[in-house]
Design a protein around this motif. Structure first.
Motif, PDB file in Angstrom:
ATOM      1  N   PHE A  59      -2.443  -1.129  -4.766  1.00 14.61           N
ATOM      2  CA  PHE A  59      -2.989  -1.686  -3.532  1.00 14.61           C
ATOM      3  C   PHE A  59      -2.939  -0.654  -2.402  1.00 14.61           C
ATOM      4  CE2 PHE A  59      -2.677  -3.990   0.481  1.00 14.61           C
ATOM      5  CZ  PHE A  59      -3.777  -4.829   0.386  1.00 14.61           C
ATOM      6  N   VAL A  60      -1.819   0.041  -2.274  1.00 17.54           N
ATOM      7  CA  VAL A  60      -1.696   1.053  -1.219  1.00 17.54           C
ATOM      8  C   VAL A  60      -2.703   2.179  -1.439  1.00 17.54           C
ATOM      9  CG1 VAL A  60      -0.181   2.794  -0.197  1.00 17.54           C
ATOM     10  CG2 VAL A  60       0.684   0.493  -0.659  1.00 17.54           C
ATOM     11  N   ALA A  61      -2.926   2.578  -2.697  1.00 20.78           N
ATOM     12  CA  ALA A  61      -3.914   3.619  -2.989  1.00 20.78           C
ATOM     13  C   ALA A  61      -5.307   3.169  -2.567  1.00 20.78           C
ATOM     14  CB  ALA A  61      -3.901   3.946  -4.481  1.00 20.78           C
ATOM     15  N   LEU A  62      -5.588   1.883  -2.736  1.00 19.52           N
ATOM     16  CA  LEU A  62      -6.870   1.334  -2.299  1.00 19.52           C
ATOM     17  C   LEU A  62      -7.001   1.419  -0.781  1.00 19.52           C
ATOM     18  CD1 LEU A  62      -9.410  -0.127  -3.332  1.00 19.52           C
ATOM     19  CD2 LEU A  62      -8.179  -2.288  -3.034  1.00 19.52           C
ATOM     20  N   MET A  63      -5.922   1.109  -0.073  1.00 17.20           N
ATOM     21  CA  MET A  63      -5.931   1.219   1.380  1.00 17.20           C
ATOM     22  C   MET A  63      -6.076   2.671   1.821  1.00 17.20           C
ATOM     23  SD  MET A  63      -2.923  -1.505   2.355  1.00 17.20           S
ATOM     24  CE  MET A  63      -3.133  -1.283   4.101  1.00 17.20           C
ATOM     25  N   GLU A  64      -5.423   3.575   1.102  1.00 20.18           N
ATOM     26  CA  GLU A  64      -5.505   4.993   1.434  1.00 20.18           C
ATOM     27  C   GLU A  64      -6.945   5.489   1.287  1.00 20.18           C
ATOM     28  OE1 GLU A  64      -3.169   7.034   2.493  1.00 20.18           O
ATOM     29  OE2 GLU A  64      -1.241   6.125   2.004  1.00 20.18           O
ATOM     30  N   ARG A  65      -7.617   5.051   0.236  1.00 16.87           N
ATOM     31  CA  ARG A  65      -9.003   5.492   0.031  1.00 16.87           C
ATOM     32  C   ARG A  65      -9.903   4.996   1.152  1.00 16.87           C
ATOM     33  NH1 ARG A  65     -12.807   3.925  -5.156  1.00 16.87           N
ATOM     34  NH2 ARG A  65     -12.659   1.857  -4.179  1.00 16.87           N
ATOM     35  N   ARG A  66      -9.730   3.768   1.543  1.00 20.94           N
ATOM     36  CA  ARG A  66     -10.551   3.235   2.630  1.00 20.94           C
ATOM     37  C   ARG A  66     -10.261   3.974   3.940  1.00 20.94           C
ATOM     38  NH1 ARG A  66     -13.528  -0.947   4.527  1.00 20.94           N
ATOM     39  NH2 ARG A  66     -13.089  -1.624   6.660  1.00 20.94           N
ATOM     40  N   SER A  67      -8.988   4.191   4.219  1.00 22.78           N
ATOM     41  CA  SER A  67      -8.619   4.879   5.456  1.00 22.78           C
ATOM     42  C   SER A  67      -9.171   6.301   5.482  1.00 22.78           C
ATOM     43  CB  SER A  67      -7.095   4.919   5.617  1.00 22.78           C
ATOM     44  OG  SER A  67      -6.569   3.622   5.750  1.00 22.78           O
ATOM     45  N   ALA A  68      -9.111   6.977   4.334  1.00 22.30           N
ATOM     46  CA  ALA A  68      -9.603   8.351   4.263  1.00 22.30           C
ATOM     47  C   ALA A  68     -11.083   8.417   4.607  1.00 22.30           C
ATOM     48  CB  ALA A  68      -9.356   8.932   2.872  1.00 22.30           C
ATOM     49  N   GLY A  69     -11.858   7.469   4.094  1.00 23.30           N
ATOM     50  CA  GLY A  69     -13.286   7.433   4.410  1.00 23.30           C
ATOM     51  C   GLY A  69     -13.543   7.171   5.878  1.00 23.30           C
ATOM     52  N   GLU A  70     -12.792   6.241   6.445  1.00 20.00           N
ATOM     53  CA  GLU A  70     -12.967   5.906   7.858  1.00 20.00           C
ATOM     54  C   GLU A  70     -12.597   7.083   8.754  1.00 20.00           C
ATOM     55  OE1 GLU A  70     -10.524   2.484   8.307  1.00 20.00           O
ATOM     56  OE2 GLU A  70     -12.094   1.082   7.648  1.00 20.00           O
TER      57      GLU A  70
END
Length: 219
Positions: A59-70
C-alpha cells in the motif's frame, strides 16, 4: 540479472501496483487481501511477497508511486515560478478530492495507521518523505524570490501539506465550501504574507526548566 529478466521483474512490479490500486479502491484497505491482489494481477501470492513483504508495504509503495508522479508534475511547473505551478497543484488536489476511492482510501488508511503500530510507522515514514519533498520545493521558491520567510521552510511545508489534506476532506464532504482554486490562492497568500526581512525564523524551542520548576513538579 539480465536486462530481459530485470525488465520482466519491473513489469510485474508495476502490474502488482495496478492490481493493488484496483483492489484497494474496491474493497478499502482493511478488507483488501493479498490473495485478491494476486488474482487480479494474474500471479501467485508468492510473487506478491517476492516484490512486497507485506500488504502494508504494498500500500505504501502505491502511495509512493502516486506521490512521485504528482511531485514530478509540480516540480516541472515550478521551473517557471510558483504562480505558474498553481494550476497544476489545484488540479492534483481536485483529482483526489473528487475521486471517491482516492479520498476515502486515504482517510481509511490514516485511521488504520492510528490503530496499527506497524502500518502507522510505514505511513509516517511515507509522510516524512512527502514532507521533505514539499520543504525542498518551498526552499527553491523562497530562493528564487530572493526573500526570507517569517517561518522556517519546514514549518511552511508542514502547513502546506496539512492544508492540502484538510481541503481534500472538506471538498469530499462539502464541495461547495472548497472552490476549485482555493488551494492555490491560499498558498500564494501564505507565501506573500510570510515574506519578512532578516533570516528565516528559527524553530521555537521549549523553555528550559529551572530549579523552581523542578521543585513545583516534585510537589
Amino acid at each position: 540479472m539480465s536486462g530481459s529478466r530485470a525488465a520482466a521483474k519491473a513489469r510485474t512490479h508495476e502490474n502488482l501496483l495496478d492490481a493493488a490500486a484496483t483492489v484497494f479502491a474496491e474493497r478499502g484497505y482493511g478488507a483488501a487481501s493479498v490473495e485478491e491482489i494476486a488474482r487480479t494481477a494474474g500471479v501467485s501470492v508468492g510473487s506478491v511477497y517476492a516484490h512486497f513483504t507485506s500488504k502494508e508495504k504494498l500500500f505504501v509503495a502505491l502511495m509512493e508511486r502516486r506521490s512521485a508522479g504528482e511531485f514530478a508534475t509540480a516540480q516541472a511547473a515550478l521551473a517557471d515560478g510558483f504562480e505558474a505551478a498553481v494550476p497544476a497543484l489545484n488540479r492534483q488536489l481536485l483529482a483526489e478530492a473528487d475521486s471517491a476511492h482516492l479520498a476515502e482510501l486515504g482517510a481509511e488508511a490514516w485511521l488504520y495507521g492510528l490503530r496499527s503500530p506497524g502500518f502507522g510507522a510505514e505511513l509516517a515514514a511515507h509522510h516524512r518523505r512527502v514532507h521533505d519533498v514539499v520543504v525542498e520545493m518551498v526552499t527553491r521558491e523562497r530562493e528564487r524570490r530572493g526573500t526570507t520567510l517569517a517561518m522556517t521552510d519546514g514549518e511552511v511545508g508542514t502547513v502546506a501539506t496539512a492544508l492540502a489534506r484538510g481541503l481534500v476532506h472538506y471538498r469530499r464532504m462539502s464541495p461547495e465550501t472548497v472552490p476549485d482554486d482555493l488551494f492555490g490562492r491560499t498558498l500564494i497568500a501564505l507565501l506573500r504574507g510570510l515574506e519578512a526581512p532578516g533570516p528565516p525564523a528559527a524553530p521555537a524551542s521549549p523553555p528550559a526548566s529551572g530549579p523552581g520548576d523542578r521543585a513545583s513538579d516534585d510537589a
